[in-house]
Motif scaffolding. Structure first.
Motif, PDB file in Angstrom:
ATOM      1  N   GLN A 158       0.859  37.336  31.014  1.00 53.08           N
ATOM      2  CA  GLN A 158       1.831  38.366  31.412  1.00 53.08           C
ATOM      3  C   GLN A 158       1.143  39.586  32.007  1.00 53.08           C
ATOM      4  N   HIS A 159       0.080  40.036  31.377  1.00 56.79           N
ATOM      5  CA  HIS A 159      -0.598  41.254  31.812  1.00 56.79           C
ATOM      6  C   HIS A 159      -1.789  40.979  32.718  1.00 56.79           C
ATOM      7  N   LYS A 160      -2.033  39.700  33.004  1.00 64.73           N
ATOM      8  CA  LYS A 160      -3.133  39.306  33.891  1.00 64.73           C
ATOM      9  C   LYS A 160      -4.460  39.869  33.388  1.00 64.73           C
ATOM     10  N   LEU A 161      -4.809  39.476  32.172  1.00 67.97           N
ATOM     11  CA  LEU A 161      -6.050  39.901  31.526  1.00 67.97           C
ATOM     12  C   LEU A 161      -6.839  38.660  31.132  1.00 67.97           C
ATOM     13  N   PHE A 162      -8.151  38.795  31.070  1.00 69.66           N
ATOM     14  CA  PHE A 162      -8.974  37.667  30.657  1.00 69.66           C
ATOM     15  C   PHE A 162     -10.095  38.144  29.746  1.00 69.66           C
ATOM     16  N   PRO A 163     -10.169  37.614  28.504  1.00 70.73           N
ATOM     17  CA  PRO A 163     -11.220  38.030  27.568  1.00 70.73           C
ATOM     18  C   PRO A 163     -12.575  37.454  27.979  1.00 70.73           C
ATOM     19  N   LEU A 164     -13.581  38.321  28.014  1.00 74.97           N
ATOM     20  CA  LEU A 164     -14.912  37.908  28.447  1.00 74.97           C
ATOM     21  C   LEU A 164     -15.865  37.712  27.284  1.00 74.97           C
ATOM     22  N   SER A 165     -15.969  38.739  26.429  1.00 73.52           N
ATOM     23  CA  SER A 165     -16.930  38.654  25.336  1.00 73.52           C
ATOM     24  C   SER A 165     -16.530  39.616  24.225  1.00 73.52           C
TER      25      SER A 165
ATOM     26  N   LEU B 291     -15.887  35.442  38.128  1.00 72.74           N
ATOM     27  CA  LEU B 291     -15.969  35.042  36.720  1.00 72.74           C
ATOM     28  C   LEU B 291     -16.428  33.587  36.595  1.00 72.74           C
ATOM     29  N   ASP B 292     -16.839  32.993  37.721  1.00 74.29           N
ATOM     30  CA  ASP B 292     -17.231  31.586  37.736  1.00 74.29           C
ATOM     31  C   ASP B 292     -18.380  31.283  36.785  1.00 74.29           C
ATOM     32  N   ASP B 293     -19.342  32.188  36.692  1.00 77.80           N
ATOM     33  CA  ASP B 293     -20.515  31.951  35.839  1.00 77.80           C
ATOM     34  C   ASP B 293     -20.349  32.487  34.426  1.00 77.80           C
ATOM     35  N   ILE B 294     -19.170  33.002  34.117  1.00 80.83           N
ATOM     36  CA  ILE B 294     -18.901  33.574  32.796  1.00 80.83           C
ATOM     37  C   ILE B 294     -18.327  32.479  31.890  1.00 80.83           C
ATOM     38  N   THR B 295     -18.920  32.322  30.733  1.00 80.37           N
ATOM     39  CA  THR B 295     -18.353  31.440  29.716  1.00 80.37           C
ATOM     40  C   THR B 295     -17.755  32.349  28.649  1.00 80.37           C
ATOM     41  N   PRO B 296     -16.427  32.367  28.575  1.00 75.77           N
ATOM     42  CA  PRO B 296     -15.803  33.282  27.611  1.00 75.77           C
ATOM     43  C   PRO B 296     -16.088  32.874  26.177  1.00 75.77           C
ATOM     44  N   ASP B 297     -16.091  33.846  25.311  1.00 73.85           N
ATOM     45  CA  ASP B 297     -16.246  33.629  23.876  1.00 73.85           C
ATOM     46  C   ASP B 297     -15.020  32.842  23.401  1.00 73.85           C
ATOM     47  N   ARG B 298     -15.231  31.596  22.976  1.00 71.91           N
ATOM     48  CA  ARG B 298     -14.118  30.720  22.575  1.00 71.91           C
ATOM     49  C   ARG B 298     -13.325  31.285  21.397  1.00 71.91           C
ATOM     50  N   ALA B 299     -14.000  31.849  20.430  1.00 76.75           N
ATOM     51  CA  ALA B 299     -13.293  32.424  19.278  1.00 76.75           C
ATOM     52  C   ALA B 299     -12.414  33.589  19.734  1.00 76.75           C
ATOM     53  N   LEU B 300     -12.929  34.391  20.643  1.00 77.56           N
ATOM     54  CA  LEU B 300     -12.151  35.511  21.178  1.00 77.56           C
ATOM     55  C   LEU B 300     -10.960  34.992  21.969  1.00 77.56           C
ATOM     56  N   LEU B 301     -11.181  33.988  22.780  1.00 85.52           N
ATOM     57  CA  LEU B 301     -10.108  33.413  23.588  1.00 85.52           C
ATOM     58  C   LEU B 301      -8.996  32.860  22.705  1.00 85.52           C
TER      59      LEU B 301
ATOM     60  N   THR C 246      -9.265  36.552  40.927  1.00 90.82           N
ATOM     61  CA  THR C 246     -10.347  36.092  40.061  1.00 90.82           C
ATOM     62  C   THR C 246      -9.838  35.857  38.645  1.00 90.82           C
ATOM     63  N   ILE C 247      -9.019  36.761  38.155  1.00 88.75           N
ATOM     64  CA  ILE C 247      -8.449  36.619  36.807  1.00 88.75           C
ATOM     65  C   ILE C 247      -7.511  35.412  36.755  1.00 88.75           C
ATOM     66  N   ASP C 248      -6.661  35.267  37.766  1.00 93.66           N
ATOM     67  CA  ASP C 248      -5.742  34.126  37.801  1.00 93.66           C
ATOM     68  C   ASP C 248      -6.508  32.799  37.749  1.00 93.66           C
ATOM     69  N   ALA C 249      -7.594  32.704  38.517  1.00 92.96           N
ATOM     70  CA  ALA C 249      -8.400  31.479  38.526  1.00 92.96           C
ATOM     71  C   ALA C 249      -9.024  31.223  37.150  1.00 92.96           C
ATOM     72  N   ALA C 250      -9.522  32.272  36.496  1.00 95.37           N
ATOM     73  CA  ALA C 250     -10.119  32.118  35.163  1.00 95.37           C
ATOM     74  C   ALA C 250      -9.065  31.703  34.136  1.00 95.37           C
ATOM     75  N   LEU C 251      -7.875  32.272  34.212  1.00 97.60           N
ATOM     76  CA  LEU C 251      -6.805  31.895  33.284  1.00 97.60           C
ATOM     77  C   LEU C 251      -6.445  30.425  33.461  1.00 97.60           C
ATOM     78  N   ARG C 252      -6.315  29.976  34.716  1.00100.61           N
ATOM     79  CA  ARG C 252      -6.006  28.562  34.964  1.00100.61           C
ATOM     80  C   ARG C 252      -7.127  27.654  34.459  1.00100.61           C
ATOM     81  N   LYS C 253      -8.365  28.052  34.697  1.00104.60           N
ATOM     82  CA  LYS C 253      -9.512  27.233  34.308  1.00104.60           C
ATOM     83  C   LYS C 253      -9.648  27.110  32.792  1.00104.60           C
ATOM     84  N   HIS C 254      -9.490  28.213  32.084  1.00102.93           N
ATOM     85  CA  HIS C 254      -9.775  28.220  30.649  1.00102.93           C
ATOM     86  C   HIS C 254      -8.549  28.051  29.755  1.00102.93           C
TER      87      HIS C 254
END
Length: 185
Positions: A83-90, A63-73, A129-137
């Motif tokens: 809690q559920h280890k999910l990450f919104p993408l788009s 998910l390194d090259d993914i920029t999540p939709d900020r409004a969705l996030l 991968t999800i854990d890293a994206a959650l920490r990053k964003h």
């Protein structure tokens, strides 16, 4: 289930003898992915792409090259995501693409659907991968901060007073007052 196991055997990812062990573990209440991983020593990085191919869902290695939709996030409760280890993408219209490492345990996606009113489409990736994206964003304590803000009537940011503005004697007396109240209680 048998169709999935046959597919994994054909792809050489699961030994034919391990399929029975997977079914036994699954019948005992273990999640499908975990039963497969435990039965034959597969890694999530091997299993998840095979599940994606079999069930015709997307798989993302990173998910390194993914920029999540900020409004969705922002509309997703951080506590639910962590809690559920999910990450919104788009988001496209009324549909959100959500990264997950568990295709068969959908209660997290269901909760997000109820919280947002959006349809959820799973995209498989590993838990790391999800854990890293959650920490990053969201940051490490995003769920905690979000719950504190939600519980507060209003959040007010105050400036730290400059040293010359501080009343040293008043601060000392405040400290004594707090100690006195603590002793009384």
């Amino acid at each position: 289930m048998r169709d999935l196991l046959d597919s994994l055997v054909r792809e050489g990812l699961l030994a034919d003898t391990a399929a029975g062990e997977v079914v036994r573990r699954w019948r005992e209440g273990e999640a499908v992915e975990q039963a497969i991983l435990s039965a034959d020593g597969l890694t999530p990085g091997q299993l998840l792409p095979a599940l994606a191919r079999h069930y015709n869902v997307d798989y993302l290695e990173s998910l390194d090259d993914i920029t999540p939709d900020r409004a969705l996030l922002r509309m997703m409760p951080a506590a639910m995501l962590t809690q559920h280890k999910l990450f919104p993408l788009s988001r496209e219209g009324e549909t959100a693409r959500i990264a997950t490492a568990t295709l068969f345990r959908t209660h997290g996606l269901d909760e997000l659907r109820l919280a947002t009113g959006l349809d959820m489409v799973p995209v498989l990736t590993t838990q790391q991968t999800i854990d890293a994206a959650l920490r990053k964003h969201l940051g490490v304590g995003a769920a905690t901060v979000q719950s504190l803000v939600a519980d507060a009537d209003g959040v007010q940011v105050v400036e730290q007073p400059q040293e010359e503005d501080m009343d040293v004697m008043g601060a000392a007396l405040d400290g004594w007052s707090i100690m006195f109240v603590n002793k009384v209680l």
